[in-house]
Design an enzyme around this catalytic site. Structure first.
Site, PDB file in Angstrom:
ATOM      1  N   SER A 144      30.581  34.179  42.466  1.00  0.00           N
ATOM      2  CA  SER A 144      32.178  34.168  41.857  1.00  0.00           C
ATOM      3  C   SER A 144      31.804  34.085  40.682  1.00  0.00           C
ATOM      4  O   SER A 144      30.761  34.678  40.159  1.00  0.00           O
ATOM      5  CB  SER A 144      33.650  33.404  42.327  1.00  0.00           C
ATOM      6  OG  SER A 144      34.346  33.833  41.683  1.00  0.00           O
ATOM      7  N   ASP A 154      37.777  42.078  49.573  1.00  0.00           N
ATOM      8  CA  ASP A 154      37.468  41.109  48.359  1.00  0.00           C
ATOM      9  C   ASP A 154      38.422  40.803  47.342  1.00  0.00           C
ATOM     10  O   ASP A 154      38.692  42.417  46.430  1.00  0.00           O
ATOM     11  CB  ASP A 154      35.779  41.204  47.330  1.00  0.00           C
ATOM     12  CG  ASP A 154      35.941  40.216  46.481  1.00  0.00           C
ATOM     13  OD1 ASP A 154      37.182  39.463  45.919  1.00  0.00           O
ATOM     14  OD2 ASP A 154      34.698  39.212  46.256  1.00  0.00           O
ATOM     15  N   HIS A 196      36.457  37.354  49.634  1.00  0.00           N
ATOM     16  CA  HIS A 196      35.836  36.898  48.604  1.00  0.00           C
ATOM     17  C   HIS A 196      34.723  35.690  48.590  1.00  0.00           C
ATOM     18  O   HIS A 196      34.380  35.306  48.039  1.00  0.00           O
ATOM     19  CB  HIS A 196      37.120  36.405  47.457  1.00  0.00           C
ATOM     20  CG  HIS A 196      36.115  35.602  46.109  1.00  0.00           C
ATOM     21  ND1 HIS A 196      35.644  36.594  45.506  1.00  0.00           N
ATOM     22  CD2 HIS A 196      36.230  34.859  45.148  1.00  0.00           C
ATOM     23  CE1 HIS A 196      35.204  36.466  44.029  1.00  0.00           C
ATOM     24  NE2 HIS A 196      35.567  35.473  44.731  1.00  0.00           N
TER      25      HIS A 196
END
Length: 287
Positions: free
Chosen positions: A96, A228, A256
Site C-alpha cells: 500500500s 482489493d 488489500h
C-alpha cells in the site's frame, strides 16, 4: 513472531523487528499500519532470509514527531534507518503506502535497492477508495476523534485480535487494527500528514508512473489481491504493462492484505522471485 526491538534514528526512537539470516529483505508497511501487519510473513521468510520490518516514523510503537511524512521524506528516513542498522542494500517489499515509499526509495537511493516487491501498491493511478479520500479531506482532524474515540479503539483492538486469532476474515481484522490506531492523537496527526501528502479528494495525488523507468532497471514483482477495493487490481495491471520484464501475481482469494490473508501463497511467490532473479541496483544516470 520475534519481539520488538528499538533503535535511535535521527533522535527518534524507532520500533522494528529483525529475524533470520542471509540476504536482506526490508518490509515497509502501509498507512496507519505497523510491522505487526507482517506477522504471518516474517517467520515464513526468515527461514531463508534476514527480514527487517520497521514501524515507520509516526506509526506503531515508533515516535510520532512533527515532521516530513511525504514519500520523499520517508525514502530518506528509510535510508537513515538502514544506516543505523548497518544495512547497505536490500530487497524492498512495500505494501500500500509502503509500496509508494519503496518506489520513491528506489528513485532517490537507487544504489541501496536490489529488487522491488510491491503489494497492493499505491501511487500508480488516481483511482482510490472513497473512505481514504474522505479521510484526507480538510476537517478530518476534527471528525476523527469523534469516530475513533478510546472506547471504540479498545473494542476495535479486541475484535481485530479475535478475528485474527480465530483465522476468520483476517483482512477484516487488519482493517480493525488500522482503525483502532487512529484513536491516539499523535498517531492520528501523523496519519493525516502522511495521507494528505499522497491523497486528495480526487484520489491519489502522487503518480509514480513517471518514475517507473528507474524501477525498470530492477527486478520487480507486483502482487495484488483480486478483491482489493482500496487500491484496485487495475493499478497492478497498469504498472505491469509499464514495466517490461516485471512479474504480476494476482491472488483470487485476497483483498488489500494478501500477506495476511494468503501468507503461504505470498511467501511462495516472493521466494520464487528472489531465487530466480539477480540482485542489482538501478544505475545512476549522469548528465
Amino acid at each position: 513472531m520475534t519481539e520488538t526491538m528499538y533503535l535511535d534514528v535521527n533522535g527518534d526512537r524507532i520500533a522494528y523487528r529483525d529475524e533470520g539470516a542471509g540476504e536482506i529483505l526490508l518490509l515497509v508497511h502501509g498507512m496507519a499500519g505497523s510491522s505487526q501487519t507482517w506477522r504471518e510473513l516474517i517467520p515464513r521468510l526468515a527461514r531463508d532470509y534476514r527480514v527487517i520490518a520497521p514501524d515507520l516514523l509516526g506509526h506503531g510503537n515508533s515516535d510520532k514527531p512533527n515532521g516530513d511524512y511525504s514519500l520523499g521524506g520517508y525514502a530518506v528516513w528509510l535510508r537513515d534507518f538502514m544506516d543505523a542498522l548497518g544495512v547497505p542494500r536490500a530487497t524492498v517489499i512495500g505494501q500500500s503506502l509502503g509500496a509508494g515509499i519503496a518506489m520513491q526509495f528506489a528513485y532517490q537511493h537507487r544504489q541501496r535497492c536490489e529488487r522491488l516487491i510491491l503489494i497492493g501498491g499505491s501511487g500508480l493511478e488516481a483511482e482510490l477508495s472513497l473512505p481514504l479520500r474522505l479521510l484526507s479531506a480538510p476537517g478530518a482532524e476534527l471528525v476523527l476523534p469523534m469516530v475513533a474515540p478510546a472506547p471504540v479503539r479498545d473494542v476495535a483492538k479486541l475484535v481485530g485480535s479475535v478475528l485474527s486469532s480465530a483465522g476468520l476474515h483476517p483482512a477484516g481484522g487488519e482493517l480493525w487494527n488500522t482503525y483502532a490506531s487512529l484513536s491516539d492523537g499523535a498517531s492520528r496527526a501523523a496519519f493525516l500528514r502522511a495521507a494528505r501528502s499522497v491523497v486528495d479528494y480526487r484520489g491519489q495525488a502522487v503518480n509514480a508512473m513517471s518514475q517507473l523507468h528507474i524501477a525498470a532497471q530492477l527486478p520487480v514483482l507486483l502482487i495484488w489481491g483480486e478483491r482489493d477495493w482500496v487500491v484496485p487490481v487495475s493499478h497492478g495491471h497498469a504498472a505491469h504493462r509499464a514495466l517490461p520484464g516485471s512479474r504480476l501475481t494476482v491472488l483470487a482469494d485476497a483483498g488489500h492484505f494478501p500477506h495476511v490473508q494468503t501468507p503461504d501463497a505470498v511467501t511462495a511467490v516472493v521466494r520464487d522471485f528472489i531465487e530466480t532473479t539477480e540482485r542489482r541496483s538501478a544505475r545512476v544516470t549522469r548528465c
